[in-house]
Structure formats: C-alpha cells, structure tokens
Scaffold this active site. Structure first.
Site, PDB file in Angstrom:
ATOM      1  N   CYS A  35     123.446  73.490 175.994  1.00 37.39           N
ATOM      2  CA  CYS A  35     122.705  73.792 177.315  1.00 37.39           C
ATOM      3  C   CYS A  35     123.234  73.393 178.427  1.00 37.39           C
ATOM      4  O   CYS A  35     124.187  74.175 178.777  1.00 37.39           O
ATOM      5  CB  CYS A  35     121.207  73.138 176.992  1.00 37.39           C
ATOM      6  SG  CYS A  35     119.865  73.649 177.977  1.00 37.39           S
ATOM      7  N   GLU A  50     120.022  70.857 167.714  1.00 34.86           N
ATOM      8  CA  GLU A  50     119.661  69.282 167.253  1.00 34.86           C
ATOM      9  C   GLU A  50     118.280  69.058 167.022  1.00 34.86           C
ATOM     10  O   GLU A  50     117.847  68.274 166.389  1.00 34.86           O
ATOM     11  CB  GLU A  50     120.393  68.397 168.054  1.00 34.86           C
ATOM     12  CG  GLU A  50     119.432  68.243 169.573  1.00 34.86           C
ATOM     13  CD  GLU A  50     120.168  69.165 170.371  1.00 34.86           C
ATOM     14  OE1 GLU A  50     119.661  68.962 171.754  1.00 34.86           O
ATOM     15  OE2 GLU A  50     120.712  70.146 170.392  1.00 34.86           O
ATOM     16  N   HIS A  87     119.199  74.256 171.699  1.00 35.29           N
ATOM     17  CA  HIS A  87     119.400  73.017 171.197  1.00 35.29           C
ATOM     18  C   HIS A  87     119.270  72.920 169.518  1.00 35.29           C
ATOM     19  O   HIS A  87     118.271  72.909 168.987  1.00 35.29           O
ATOM     20  CB  HIS A  87     118.072  72.033 171.667  1.00 35.29           C
ATOM     21  CG  HIS A  87     118.393  71.756 173.229  1.00 35.29           C
ATOM     22  ND1 HIS A  87     118.924  70.852 173.584  1.00 35.29           N
ATOM     23  CD2 HIS A  87     117.960  72.518 174.331  1.00 35.29           C
ATOM     24  CE1 HIS A  87     118.973  70.615 174.962  1.00 35.29           C
ATOM     25  NE2 HIS A  87     118.499  71.723 175.222  1.00 35.29           N
TER      26      HIS A  87
END
Length: 183
Positions: free
Chosen positions: A72, A162, A160
C-alpha cells in the site's frame, strides 16, 4: 533468513511481522527513521501507513541492495522515490477487490494467477510506473494493483496481503521470502 518490517504507522503493520514469523522467517519491526546503515536484513517490507509525509527514510532503504516489498503506502513510496507517480484513487476506502494478475511469470504475484480476492484501500494509488517496473496486477478500481522490478528485486502491492480478508496473502509473503533467499 531475516526480513525486517519497516513501520510506516499503518494499522496492520504488526500483522506483517506475524505472517513472516508464521512462515518461519526471523523478523523485527523497525521504525522508519532507522538509519540505513543500522539495518541488517536479507529483505525489507515497507508497511502501509496513513501518509506519504510520514514515510521517514523509506526512500533511502531502496539503495540497500536487498529485496523490498512495498505494501500500500510502501508501494507508493517506491513509485514516488523512483520517478513514478502517485495520485488519488477513484475509490477511497477499504474494500474487497478482485485483482487480475497480468504477469503470470512474476516472482511475487504470478502464482496467484489468473485472479485473487484482496482487501485494499485505494485512497491513494500508483498512477504511473517508475522506469524499469512492470505492472503485474490490475483491478476494476485500480489500474496498477501490483508492480515489479525483478532486476532490482523491488516489488509492490496496493493491497494488504497480511490481513485475513485477503485470499492468498500468505503466499505473497512466501513468494517474497523465495526472492530474498535467491538474491
């Protein structure tokens, strides 16, 4: 094998370190004002964050000759520092997005082809690639969802990987670990 996470004050930064530990990588989260000469890692993850003005010394880390994965804001920092452009996205907040992988040979996201579901924010996004980079993914809301410069081992994803909402996020980190191991 050690991959450090550079903290750009994002709300998910702690999750990046957790995923790396879960896949067997030694990791530490470091402040983005850490002097480059103090970094001793085989790779770096530039985390997401709220503001390009708070990206600290991230631009200097691109000269460390280790693979870098920008997430990002981290991707936007890479683009901005290396001559690309970053602008406002047409779609602001976080959303579940279907991303089309357009470079199946890419070391970072190619294994996710032909498409994957991701959790992403598009308040800001890369609007023009830096020289030497290839667009590796796109979506209906963002023309450059991922980018890659394998010669310099610099990679970026707008989404993202994660977070649990991202379909194959751990695979992105595993692919990045492989890049770091072969560099």
């Amino acid at each position: 094998m050690r991959i450090d996470v550079v903290d750009n004050h994002g709300q998910f930064t702690h999750l990046e370190g957790r995923v790396l530990r879960d896949i067997g990588v030694e990791t530490e989260t470091i402040d983005n004002e850490t002097p480059p000469e103090e970094i001793d890692a085989d790779g770096l993850v530039l985390s997401g964050g709220p503001d390009m003005d708070r990206a600290g010394r991230c631009g200097e880390y691109l000269d460390l000759d280790v693979p870098v994965l920008g997430i990002c804001l981290g991707m936007q920092v890479i683009a901005d520092e290396l001559g690309g452009s970053v602008g406002n996205g047409e779609y602001g907040g976080y959303a579940d997005v279907t991303v089309e992988i357009v470079a199946e040979e890419d070391h970072l996201v190619g294994s996710l082809a032909p498409e994957t579901r991701v959790w992403a924010s598009h308040a800001d996004e890369v609007t023009e690639l830096p020289e030497g980079f290839e667009r590796t993914a796109r979506s209906d809301v963002c023309g450059i969802e991922a980018m890659s410069d394998p010669d310099r081992a610099l990679y970026g994803v707008q989404w993202h990987p994660e977070v649990a909402h991202t379909e194959a996020g751990e695979e992105v980190f595993e692919n990045f670990r492989s890049v770091c191991e072969t560099r």
